[in-house]
Design an enzyme around this catalytic site. Structure first.
Site, PDB file in Angstrom:
ATOM      1  N   HIS A  34       0.831  -1.206   0.000  1.00 30.39           N
ATOM      2  CA  HIS A  34       0.000   0.000   0.000  1.00 30.39           C
ATOM      3  C   HIS A  34       0.868   1.259   0.000  1.00 30.39           C
ATOM      4  CE1 HIS A  34      -2.380   3.167   2.136  1.00 30.39           C
ATOM      5  NE2 HIS A  34      -3.251   2.818   1.197  1.00 30.39           N
ATOM      6  N   GLU A  77       2.073   1.866  -3.477  1.00 27.14           N
ATOM      7  CA  GLU A  77       1.016   2.438  -4.320  1.00 27.14           C
ATOM      8  C   GLU A  77       0.988   3.961  -4.173  1.00 27.14           C
ATOM      9  OE1 GLU A  77      -3.403   3.550  -3.519  1.00 27.14           O
ATOM     10  OE2 GLU A  77      -3.002   1.463  -2.980  1.00 27.14           O
ATOM     11  N   HIS A  78       1.153   4.446  -2.952  1.00 32.17           N
ATOM     12  CA  HIS A  78       1.182   5.891  -2.720  1.00 32.17           C
ATOM     13  C   HIS A  78       2.389   6.536  -3.409  1.00 32.17           C
ATOM     14  CE1 HIS A  78      -1.841   7.117   0.449  1.00 32.17           C
ATOM     15  NE2 HIS A  78      -2.058   5.814   0.350  1.00 32.17           N
ATOM     16  N   GLU A  85       4.783  10.959   2.693  1.00 30.32           N
ATOM     17  CA  GLU A  85       3.691   9.997   2.560  1.00 30.32           C
ATOM     18  C   GLU A  85       3.410   9.250   3.854  1.00 30.32           C
ATOM     19  OE1 GLU A  85       1.419   9.524   0.030  1.00 30.32           O
ATOM     20  OE2 GLU A  85       2.420  11.411  -0.421  1.00 30.32           O
ATOM     21  N   GLU A 102      -4.704   8.637   6.718  1.00 27.32           N
ATOM     22  CA  GLU A 102      -5.644   7.724   6.063  1.00 27.32           C
ATOM     23  C   GLU A 102      -6.096   6.628   7.026  1.00 27.32           C
ATOM     24  OE1 GLU A 102      -5.735   4.586   2.291  1.00 27.32           O
ATOM     25  OE2 GLU A 102      -4.163   6.118   2.391  1.00 27.32           O
TER      26      GLU A 102
END
Length: 445
Positions: free
Chosen positions: A81, A84-85, A154, A161
Site C-alpha cells: 500500500h 502504491e502511494h 507519505e 488515512e
C-alpha cells in the site's frame, strides 16, 4: 390518450406470449453472444496483454499485478500500500508536478488501489491518448524515484488515512473479521499495516518489494473501450519488454492461510449501534462451488431501512428484519481469494436486537440447505445474472473485470459461459449447513 392505449394493449400481449416470448429469449441469448471478444496475448517475458474493443471514444487501461498484502510478513506489512502511494510522487522522467499536469492536460484520470492479493494502477483517457496512458503507467512502476523526502511526506498521509479508516466501522469490522478468521496468517493482517510499520518502512523495503514481485508473468496489461489490441501489444512490447520474466532464485510462494473459526467482541456502550460481521469459510475463485455460493449469497440479499416495501421483498431475511424491526441494515457477502474465502453477513443493529437478528440469520442459512425452493433459486439466478451485467457498464468496470479474471483464472470467462454456469448450478450444490465450519463475528454495541 386512453383510446390509444386500449388499441395497443392487445398488440403488446400478443408479442409477450407463446412463440413470441420464445423468440425474445433466443434474441437475448444472441445478444449475449454478440459482445466484443476479449483478446489475450502473452509477451516473451510472460506479461499478458488482454483487451476488449467496444469502439468507444474513451478507454481504460491498467496494470493488474499479482501482489498484495498477502505476500507481506509481519515486519513489512503495509509495504504494498505504501508503494502504491509512492507511484505518483515522481519518476526519473517526470516530477510529481509534471505528472499531475500531464494527466490533467489530457483530461485523463490516474488511480491505483491495493487489495490483499492484487495491486492495480490504471488510467482513464481518450482513446487517442492510449499510447501516452500506457507510457505513463510504465514509467510510474519502473522508474519511480522513491525519494526520501517523498517517503517521509507519505508517512503522514498514510497515518491520516488510517485515522479516517478507523471512522469507517464497516472497514474496521471486516479487518477484525479477517484477523479472527485467518489468525497468525497473511490474510489476517490489514492492507494498510500497523502504525509502527508505517513509521519504519524505508526505501529499501519498497525496492525489495518491487524486485521480488513486479515480474512479467505476474502482471496483466488490461484495456477496455476504444482500444486496438494490436496497438496495445506493440505498446506493451516497447514499454514493458524489458521487465524481468524470471525471479532470481525461487519465486515467492503464495502463503498458506488457514481458516480458524472464533469470535472477537469489542464493546463500547457509548456507541448507539452494533456493527457485526458473521462468516463461514468459503472457497477460492476457481473452486466449482464458487457459483453456488454466489447464488446463495444472492438468495440472502441485502436490505436497508430506507428501502420501500421491505415486507414484500423476495429475501426472507429482509421480510423478517422489516417486520420485526431487527436491524437497520444488512448485506450478504461472498469474498473470494485464490484458495479460500469468506461467505457471510454484515449487519447494523440496535444492541437489544442482536440476539434475534443472529438467530434469524442462522435460521436462513439452515433453510438454504433444507427448504429453499426451485422458484427461489431460479429468481436468485436471474438476479445474479442481471447484477453482473449491470456491473459491466462502462470501460472501467469492464477493464477491472478483465484484469481480475486474468489473474484469477488466466483467462476471461465469456458472459455466455458464465450465464450457462449459473443456470446449471443446481439447488443441491448450495452449501450443506452441517458441513460448514464454525463462524465468527465482531461487534460494537
Amino acid at each position: 390518450c386512453h383510446q390509444i392505449l386500449w388499441y395497443f394493449l392487445p398488440t403488446m400481449n400478443k408479442f409477450t406470449a407463446g412463440p413470441y416470448r420464445l423468440l425474445a429469449t433466443q434474441a437475448a441469448h444472441q445478444v449475449a453472444l454478440n459482445v466484443p471478444e476479449t483478446k489475450v496475448t502473452a509477451l516473451e517475458n510472460g506479461l499478458r496483454v488482454a483487451s476488449e474493443d467496444s469502439g468507444l471514444p474513451t478507454c481504460t487501461v491498467g496494470l493488474w499485478i499479482d501482489a498484495g498484502s498477502r505476500y507481506e510478513n509481519e515486519r513489512n506489512n503495509g509495504t504494498a500500500h505504501f508503494l502504491e502511494h509512492m507511484a505518483f510522487k515522481g519518476t526519473r522522467k517526470r516530477s510529481q508536478l509534471d505528472l499531475e499536469l500531464e494527466i490533467e492536460n489530457m483530461g485523463a484520470h490516474l488511480n491505483a488501489y491495493t487489495s490483499r492479493e492484487q495491486t492495480v494502477y490504471y488510467a482513464k483517457a481518450f482513446s487517442k491518448d492510449l499510447p501516452r496512458a500506457v507510457e505513463i503507467l510504465a514509467d510510474i512502476i519502473q522508474n519511480s524515484t522513491l525519494g526520501e523526502a517523498e517517503i517521509e511526506r507519505e508517512r503522514g498521509v498514510i497515518l491520516r488515512e488510517m485515522q479516517e479508516v478507523e471512522t469507517n466501522l464497516q472497514e474496521v469490522v471486516f479487518d477484525y473479521l479477517h484477523a479472527t478468521a485467518y489468525q497468525s496468517t497473511a490474510l489476517g493482517r490489514t492492507i494498510l499495516g500497523p502504525t509502527e510499520n508505517i513509521k519504519t518502512i524505508n526505501r529499501g523495503d519498497l525496492v525489495e518489494y518491487i524486485t521480488a514481485h513486479y515480474k512479467g508473468p505476474r502482471i496483466v496489461l488490461a484495456a477496455a473501450g476504444g482500444v486496438c489490441h494490436d496497438e496495445l501489444i506493440d505498446l506493451a512490447k516497447y514499454h514493458f519488454g524489458k521487465l524481468p520474466g524470471r525471479h532470481q532464485g525461487e519465486a515467492p510462494a503464495l502463503p498458506l492461510c488457514h481458516f480458524t473459526g472464533s469470535e472477537i467482541r469489542v464493546r463500547d456502550d457509548k456507541m448507539p449501534l452494533a456493527h457485526i460481521a458473521i462468516a463461514v469459510e468459503a472457497v477460492g475463485w476457481s473452486h466449482p462451488d464458487t457459483i453456488p455460493l454466489m447464488v446463495a449469497n444472492t438468495l440472502i440479499g441485502n436490505w436497508d431501512r430506507s428501502f420501500g416495501g421491505g415486507v414484500n421483498l423476495s429475501s426472507k431475511l429482509a421480510q423478517m428484519a422489516c417486520q420485526g424491526n431487527l436491524c437497520h441494515s444488512f448485506q450478504s457477502f461472498n469474498t473470494c481469494y485464490t484458495d479460500t474465502g469468506l461467505w457471510g453477513l454484515y449487519m447494523v443493529c440496535e444492541p437489544s436486537t442482536i440476539n434475534d437478528m443472529m438467530h434469524f440469520t442462522q435460521m436462513e442459512w439452515i433453510s438454504l440447505c433444507t427448504s429453499v425452493t426451485e422458484s427461489e433459486v431460479a429468481r436468485a439466478k436471474n438476479l445474479l445474472k442481471t447484477n453482473m451485467l449491470l456491473h459491466l457498464d462502462g470501460s472501467t468496470p469492464i477493464c477491472e473485470d478483465i484484469g481480475r479474471q486474468m489473474l484469477c483464472y488466466s483467462r476471461r470467462i465469456p458472459l455466455h459461459e458464465l450465464e450457462a454456469r449459473i443456470e446449471v448450478s443446481p439447488i443441491e450444490q448450495l452449501p450443506d449447513y452441517n458441513q460448514i465450519r464454525s463462524g465468527m463475528f465482531w461487534m460494537r454495541s
